[in-house]
Design a protein around this motif. Structure first.
Motif, PDB file in Angstrom:
ATOM      1  N   SER A 189       2.746 -60.198  -0.018  1.00 23.48           N
ATOM      2  CA  SER A 189       3.035 -59.841   1.235  1.00 23.48           C
ATOM      3  C   SER A 189       2.719 -58.059   1.170  1.00 23.48           C
ATOM      4  N   CYS A 190       2.106 -57.774   2.395  1.00 21.99           N
ATOM      5  CA  CYS A 190       1.951 -56.179   2.202  1.00 21.99           C
ATOM      6  C   CYS A 190       2.542 -55.617   3.394  1.00 21.99           C
ATOM      7  N   VAL A 191       3.103 -54.618   3.453  1.00 24.96           N
ATOM      8  CA  VAL A 191       3.481 -53.692   4.722  1.00 24.96           C
ATOM      9  C   VAL A 191       2.260 -52.688   4.762  1.00 24.96           C
ATOM     10  N   LEU A 192       1.677 -52.688   5.979  1.00 22.98           N
ATOM     11  CA  LEU A 192       0.497 -51.798   6.205  1.00 22.98           C
ATOM     12  C   LEU A 192       0.815 -50.720   6.975  1.00 22.98           C
ATOM     13  N   LEU A 193       0.226 -49.574   6.436  1.00 21.25           N
ATOM     14  CA  LEU A 193       0.477 -48.213   7.129  1.00 21.25           C
ATOM     15  C   LEU A 193      -0.847 -47.863   7.828  1.00 21.25           C
ATOM     16  N   SER A 194      -0.523 -47.331   9.247  1.00 22.53           N
ATOM     17  CA  SER A 194      -1.683 -47.276   9.894  1.00 22.53           C
ATOM     18  C   SER A 194      -1.170 -45.734  10.774  1.00 22.53           C
ATOM     19  N   THR A 195      -1.984 -44.760  10.182  1.00 26.32           N
ATOM     20  CA  THR A 195      -1.868 -43.415  10.785  1.00 26.32           C
ATOM     21  C   THR A 195      -3.181 -42.737  11.042  1.00 26.32           C
ATOM     22  N   VAL A 196      -3.171 -41.366  11.483  1.00 23.36           N
ATOM     23  CA  VAL A 196      -4.449 -40.956  11.660  1.00 23.36           C
ATOM     24  C   VAL A 196      -5.455 -40.663  10.333  1.00 23.36           C
ATOM     25  N   ASP A 197      -4.638 -40.608   8.991  1.00 25.56           N
ATOM     26  CA  ASP A 197      -5.673 -40.496   8.118  1.00 25.56           C
ATOM     27  C   ASP A 197      -5.274 -41.739   7.156  1.00 25.56           C
ATOM     28  N   TYR A 198      -4.479 -42.912   7.259  1.00 27.19           N
ATOM     29  CA  TYR A 198      -4.472 -44.072   6.675  1.00 27.19           C
ATOM     30  C   TYR A 198      -4.886 -45.154   7.186  1.00 27.19           C
ATOM     31  N   ALA A 199      -5.855 -45.686   6.807  1.00 28.35           N
ATOM     32  CA  ALA A 199      -6.547 -47.229   7.546  1.00 28.35           C
ATOM     33  C   ALA A 199      -5.721 -48.452   6.867  1.00 28.35           C
ATOM     34  N   PRO A 200      -5.285 -49.152   7.650  1.00 28.15           N
ATOM     35  CA  PRO A 200      -4.408 -50.053   7.184  1.00 28.15           C
ATOM     36  C   PRO A 200      -5.353 -51.205   6.437  1.00 28.15           C
ATOM     37  N   CYS A 215      -7.953 -54.979  -0.125  1.00 24.15           N
ATOM     38  CA  CYS A 215      -8.213 -55.231   1.293  1.00 24.15           C
ATOM     39  C   CYS A 215      -7.108 -56.242   1.815  1.00 24.15           C
ATOM     40  N   PRO A 216      -5.993 -55.653   2.076  1.00 31.07           N
ATOM     41  CA  PRO A 216      -4.875 -56.935   2.476  1.00 31.07           C
ATOM     42  C   PRO A 216      -5.464 -58.106   3.647  1.00 31.07           C
ATOM     43  N   THR A 217      -5.059 -58.976   3.263  1.00 35.89           N
ATOM     44  CA  THR A 217      -5.436 -60.185   4.124  1.00 35.89           C
ATOM     45  C   THR A 217      -4.195 -61.004   4.744  1.00 35.89           C
ATOM     46  N   GLY A 218      -4.345 -61.796   5.655  1.00 36.99           N
ATOM     47  CA  GLY A 218      -3.306 -62.605   6.003  1.00 36.99           C
ATOM     48  C   GLY A 218      -2.086 -61.945   6.803  1.00 36.99           C
ATOM     49  N   ALA A 219      -1.012 -62.645   6.871  1.00 36.19           N
ATOM     50  CA  ALA A 219      -0.104 -61.895   8.061  1.00 36.19           C
ATOM     51  C   ALA A 219       0.611 -60.923   7.231  1.00 36.19           C
ATOM     52  N   HIS A 220       0.842 -59.949   7.725  1.00 39.65           N
ATOM     53  CA  HIS A 220       1.666 -58.657   7.483  1.00 39.65           C
ATOM     54  C   HIS A 220       2.572 -58.039   8.363  1.00 39.65           C
ATOM     55  N   LEU A 221       3.419 -56.910   8.025  1.00 38.06           N
ATOM     56  CA  LEU A 221       3.901 -56.084   8.800  1.00 38.06           C
ATOM     57  C   LEU A 221       3.417 -54.698   8.721  1.00 38.06           C
ATOM     58  N   GLY A 222       2.860 -54.243   9.960  1.00 37.58           N
ATOM     59  CA  GLY A 222       2.421 -53.011  10.307  1.00 37.58           C
ATOM     60  C   GLY A 222       3.149 -51.886  10.955  1.00 37.58           C
ATOM     61  N   VAL A 223       3.234 -50.718  10.261  1.00 41.82           N
ATOM     62  CA  VAL A 223       3.852 -49.637  10.959  1.00 41.82           C
ATOM     63  C   VAL A 223       3.063 -48.349  10.964  1.00 41.82           C
ATOM     64  N   ASN A 224       3.724 -47.430  11.713  1.00 44.18           N
ATOM     65  CA  ASN A 224       2.845 -46.227  11.917  1.00 44.18           C
ATOM     66  C   ASN A 224       3.562 -44.845  11.526  1.00 44.18           C
ATOM     67  N   ASP A 225       4.651 -45.132  10.500  1.00 46.86           N
ATOM     68  CA  ASP A 225       5.324 -44.145  10.373  1.00 46.86           C
ATOM     69  C   ASP A 225       5.840 -44.143   8.788  1.00 46.86           C
ATOM     70  N   MET A 226       5.889 -43.144   7.989  1.00 49.74           N
ATOM     71  CA  MET A 226       6.560 -43.333   6.577  1.00 49.74           C
ATOM     72  C   MET A 226       7.770 -43.696   6.596  1.00 49.74           C
ATOM     73  N   ASP A 227       8.860 -43.277   7.322  1.00 43.76           N
ATOM     74  CA  ASP A 227      10.206 -43.692   7.302  1.00 43.76           C
ATOM     75  C   ASP A 227      10.448 -45.064   7.927  1.00 43.76           C
ATOM     76  N   ALA A 228       9.593 -45.499   8.642  1.00 46.51           N
ATOM     77  CA  ALA A 228       9.563 -47.366   8.978  1.00 46.51           C
ATOM     78  C   ALA A 228       9.047 -47.800   7.876  1.00 46.51           C
TER      79      ALA A 228
END
Length: 314
Positions: A189-200, A215-228
C-alpha cells in the motif's frame, strides 16, 4: 519645474533673503530662482514675496506657505533617509511565503533565529503549496522546492537541496514484510504525495542499481502536505516518499523506519525568490543569508545523516 524643487528654492529665498544669494548657493542664475518662485505663486494663486530693487519681503501668505514647505520638505528628507537606511539597516515587516512542510520544519526556525539578531524586523510567514505571486501579494521572499523554476523576472538564490526517502511505520512493516528491492514496492500500500513538484503517479528513485521508477497502482491514500504524509505513515497507512526534513525526527525516535535505505529521490533544489535585484532591502538580503545557514546547512546535515550523496552543483 519640479514642485518640490521650487518649494526648496522658495524656502532658501526666505531664509537667505536674496535671489542672488540663493542662485550662487545653487550654482544657477537669478532668473531661474525668480521663475521657480513665480511658478509657485501661480500655482497657489497668491503673492508669496514682495519684490523691490532693494529688498524682498515675505507676505503673510508666503510665511504660512513657507512653514508648510519646511514641514513637507522635512518629511521628504526623512522618507528618503529611511528608505536609504532600509538598504543598510534591517527594519520593518518582512513577508515570507514558504511551502508548508519546509516552512514548519525549518523556515520558522530560521525566522526565529533571524529575529533574535534583528529584532526591529517583524516576520510574517505564510504557508501554502502554490507558487506565490510576489508582486501581487506584496511578498518580500518566497521559498519553494523544485527541480527547476519557470521563467520569471524574480531573482532566485539556491539555498539548499532536499530529497525524499521511502519510509513506513514499524507496525505496518510487522504486518507486511519490508521490500528487499524496488520491484517489491508493487505489493505494498502506498501513501501518495501530490504537490507542485511531486507527481503522485510515479516515484523516481536513485539507488545502488541506478535509477528506478515505481508507478503505484490500486487503492491508496493521497495527501498534499509533508506533515500529513508523516502522520499517515506513522499511523500505518503504508509506504510513502517523505522529505528527509519531515522524516528525520521520526526516524531518530523509531516511529518511522526507512525502507530500501539505499534509495532516494532526485535532488529538489530549495530556492529563495525575491522580486528585484536592485535596491534590495537589508532585511531581505540578511534573511536570505539566514535561510542559507539555518535551512541550507540543516538540509545538508540531514542528507549526511541519511547517507544521501549528491552533486551540490546540480
Amino acid at each position: 519645474m519640479d514642485k518640490l524643487y521650487n518649494m526648496s528654492v522658495f524656502t532658501k529665498v526666505v531664509e537667505m533673503g536674496s535671489f542672488t544669494a540663493v542662485a550662487n548657493h545653487l550654482s544657477t542664475t537669478v532668473g531661474n530662482i525668480s521663475r521657480a518662485v513665480t511658478v509657485l505663486e501661480e500655482g497657489v494663486n497668491a503673492r508669496l514675496l514682495q519684490r523691490s530693487t532693494r529688498r524682498l519681503a515675505v507676505t503673510d501668505a508666503g510665511r504660512r506657505f513657507y512653514e508648510r514647505c519646511v514641514a513637507i520638505l522635512g518629511d521628504v528628507e526623512r522618507a528618503e533617509a529611511e528608505a536609504g537606511d532600509a538598504l543598510i539597516a534591517p527594519r520593518g515587516v518582512l513577508r515570507v511565503h514558504a511551502v508548508p512542510g519546509l516552512g514548519r520544519q525549518l523556515v520558522a526556525r530560521a525566522a526565529m533565529a533571524y529575529r533574535q539578531i534583528y529584532p526591529d524586523v517583524s516576520v510574517d510567514l505564510l504557508l501554502s503549496q502554490r507558487m506565490p505571486n510576489l508582486l501581487e501579494e506584496q511578498l518580500d521572499v518566497g521559498i519553494v522546492i523544485a527541480r527547476s523554476l519557470p521563467d520569471s523576472n524574480y531573482v532566485t538564490q539556491k539555498i539548499g537541496v532536499s530529497h525524499c526517502i521511502l519510509a513506513a511505520s514499524p507496525a505496518y512493516l510487522e504486518q507486511h514484510s519490508a521490500p528487499r528491492s524496488p520491484q517489491d514496492l508493487a505489493r505494498h500500500s502506498c501513501v501518495l504525495l501530490s504537490t507542485v513538484d511531486y507527481a503522485p503517479d510515479a516515484w523516481h528513485l536513485e539507488g545502488p542499481e541506478g535509477a528506478f521508477t515505481h508507478c503505484p497502482t490500486g487503492a491508496h491514500l493521497g495527501v498534499n502536505d509533508m506533515d500529513a504524509m508523516a502522520t499517515a505513515l506513522r499511523d500505518g497507512a503504508g509506504l510513502g516518499l517523505i522529505a528527509g526534513f519531515s522524516a528525520i525526527e521520526d526516524l531518530r525516535k523509531g516511529t518511522l523506519v526507512r525502507v530500501l535505505p539505499g534509495y532516494y529521490t532526485n535532488a529538489r533544489n530549495v530556492y529563495a525568490l525575491y522580486p528585484s535585484r536592485q535596491f534590495v532591502d537589508a532585511k531581505t538580503k540578511l534573511f536570505v543569508d539566514a535561510l542559507k545557514l539555518h535551512v541550507g546547512d540543516q538540509l545538508a546535515s540531514y542528507a549526511a545523516e541519511l547517507g544521501i550523496a549528491w552533486d551540490e552543483k546540480a
